[in-house]
Design an enzyme around this catalytic site. Structure first.
Site, PDB file in Angstrom:
ATOM      1  N   SER A 194      14.623 -45.754 -10.366  1.00  0.00           N
ATOM      2  CA  SER A 194      13.919 -44.689  -9.668  1.00  0.00           C
ATOM      3  C   SER A 194      13.771 -44.996  -8.188  1.00  0.00           C
ATOM      4  O   SER A 194      13.540 -46.153  -7.798  1.00  0.00           O
ATOM      5  CB  SER A 194      12.534 -44.491 -10.288  1.00  0.00           C
ATOM      6  N   TYR A 248      15.007 -38.222  -5.621  1.00  0.00           N
ATOM      7  CA  TYR A 248      14.246 -36.977  -5.587  1.00  0.00           C
ATOM      8  C   TYR A 248      14.579 -36.259  -4.284  1.00  0.00           C
ATOM      9  O   TYR A 248      14.913 -36.889  -3.278  1.00  0.00           O
ATOM     10  CB  TYR A 248      12.738 -37.247  -5.644  1.00  0.00           C
ATOM     11  N   THR A 262      17.094 -36.048  -9.766  1.00  0.00           N
ATOM     12  CA  THR A 262      16.066 -35.583 -10.689  1.00  0.00           C
ATOM     13  C   THR A 262      15.405 -34.322 -10.160  1.00  0.00           C
ATOM     14  O   THR A 262      14.791 -34.333  -9.094  1.00  0.00           O
ATOM     15  CB  THR A 262      15.001 -36.670 -10.914  1.00  0.00           C
ATOM     16  N   LYS A 319      19.607 -34.463 -13.523  1.00  0.00           N
ATOM     17  CA  LYS A 319      18.610 -34.621 -14.586  1.00  0.00           C
ATOM     18  C   LYS A 319      17.569 -33.512 -14.503  1.00  0.00           C
ATOM     19  O   LYS A 319      16.970 -33.294 -13.447  1.00  0.00           O
ATOM     20  CB  LYS A 319      17.930 -35.979 -14.455  1.00  0.00           C
ATOM     21  N   HIS A 349      11.294 -34.084 -18.155  1.00  0.00           N
ATOM     22  CA  HIS A 349      10.541 -35.179 -17.532  1.00  0.00           C
ATOM     23  C   HIS A 349       9.538 -35.796 -18.501  1.00  0.00           C
ATOM     24  O   HIS A 349       8.416 -36.151 -18.140  1.00  0.00           O
ATOM     25  CB  HIS A 349       9.831 -34.706 -16.266  1.00  0.00           C
TER      26      HIS A 349
END
Length: 396
Positions: free
Chosen positions: A106, A128, A154, A252, A276
């Site tokens: 992440s 992100y 994501t 995602k 999520h």
């Protein structure tokens, strides 16, 4: 006693070892938790059609995902700051490498991408849509320089939701005052505290991968604030970001058939059917319900993965039978990490691998590639065919 035979047992040990506020951050979903519960419950509605004889003595679990060989169809999904263990994402990466699978890191992770890639060269960096395009490009270039093999964009974390049972207090920085606040929890969970005492450092709440190399890491909430102030991306933005990366690119967060089509048009390599982990819009159906329609619509054009609710090897088999190429896990490996560090994550992957193997045996399958929808019993009304009407209207 250091070994556990199920993900459920890993969760029990994680609950015992972790301070309450840390553990509650792992298990909770948004608002009432409807989606979180459905991610788990939907797997229970599916049944198997086992065979009695003609079984194979050995089964094949290895496959390729995004062009990379993996020993089992289970990948590590990127999760944020992993304060459940001092080694965090590095321990997870090492465990994934030891078990022959891929690591997702992440951008809100607690360990620098350079350290994680060194621990597992088969690492994907998750992004992100935060800040300007220039900000995003800087993070992309850092991932490229570090040796990331692919990108995960994501988009299934779109809203900030409350939790009906309350959210744990998470400090922006571990000041002396915050240490006093958490002291009672630390004292009552000495093994977790001792892990950090041995390293002579406190849990790090910074997010180093949101910074350029050499710059100080922003705090989690500093980066979160920037994300909240960034206008959400369009499909044109997705296509632009895809054009900036010439390797594997996983999107995602797809849950609708029409948006799976849009993702294909944007040029992604793969999509993950994800909500999520129940931490986005509560009331969204379980991902396993949405999977069959999406796999049927675009599975011949891009790889389709599933994220959400995986707790057993048999869950993995159900997902593969309904069209997934592989699955991603989140909470399951975090519980293993909390319970026993790197060996705990390896243990979770072993539990899933053994469960996949034994399920294949009972189904009379030689390989995960031989699984079909006929191997599971899907009850009437089980599927959630979201965005199908819009797909038809658009002429797909």
């Amino acid at each position: 006693m250091s070994w556990f035979e199920s993900v459920a047992e890993a969760q029990r040990r994680a609950k015992k070892r972790l301070p309450g506020s840390v553990y509650s951050a792992l298990i909770a979903g948004s608002e009432k938790g409807l989606t979180l519960a459905d991610n788990l419950g939907a797997f229970d509605e599916l049944r198997f059609a086992p065979r009695t004889a003609g079984h194979y003595g050995e089964r094949e679990l290895n496959t390729q995902v995004l062009g990379r060989d993996v020993a089992l169809p289970v990948l590590i999904s990127p999760t944020g700051v992993q304060a459940v263990h001092p080694d965090g994402e590095v321990a997870v990466a090492r465990a994934a490498a030891a078990r022959g699978t891929s690591m997702g890191l992440s951008s809100f992770g607690s360990k620098p991408i350079e350290e994680v890639v060194a621990a597992n060269p088969n690492t994907y960096f998750q992004i992100y849509w935060t800040g300007t395009r220039d900000d995003i490009l800087r993070r992309l270039e850092r991932a490229r320089a570090a040796g990331a093999v692919g990108i995960i964009l994501t988009l299934d974390w779109s809203f900030s939701h409350s939790r009906d049972w309350g959210s744990p207090h998470i400090p922006e920085r571990l000041t002396f005052r915050e240490l006093l606040r958490f002291a009672p929890e630390g004292v009552t969970h000495p093994r977790w505290l001792l892990d950090y005492v041995r390293t002579r450092r406190l849990p790090d709440l910074g997010v180093p991968n949101m910074a350029s190399p050499g710059e100080p890491s922003p705090t989690f909430f500093g980066a979160y604030g920037q994300w909240m102030q960034t206008p959400p991306p369009s499909w044109e933005d997705v296509a632009w970001l895809r054009s900036q990366w010439d390797g594997p690119f996983l999107l995602k967060g797809v849950i609708r058939v029409d948006e799976a089509r849009r993702a294909v048009e944007a040029g992604v390599s793969a999509i993950s059917v994800s909500n999520h982990g129940g931490n986005n819009l509560d009331g969204t159906p379980a991902t396993i319900r949405a999977l069959p329609a999406i796999a049927s619509a675009v599975g011949s054009e891009v790889e389709v993965l599933l994220d959400g609710g995986i707790r057993r090897g048999s869950d993995v088999v159900k997902a593969l039978a309904l069209g997934a190429k592989a699955v991603l896990i989140g909470r399951a490996y975090l519980w293993g990490l909390a319970a026993a560090g790197q060996p705990g994550v390896e243990n979770v992957l072993d539990v899933l691998r053994n469960g996949i193997d034994s399920t294949l045996l009972a189904l009379g399958k030689r390989s995960i590639h031989d699984l079909t929808r006929g191997d599971v019993v899907v009850p009437k009304g089980f599927e959630a065919k979201l965005g199908v009407a819009a797909e038809a209207k658009a002429g797909w």
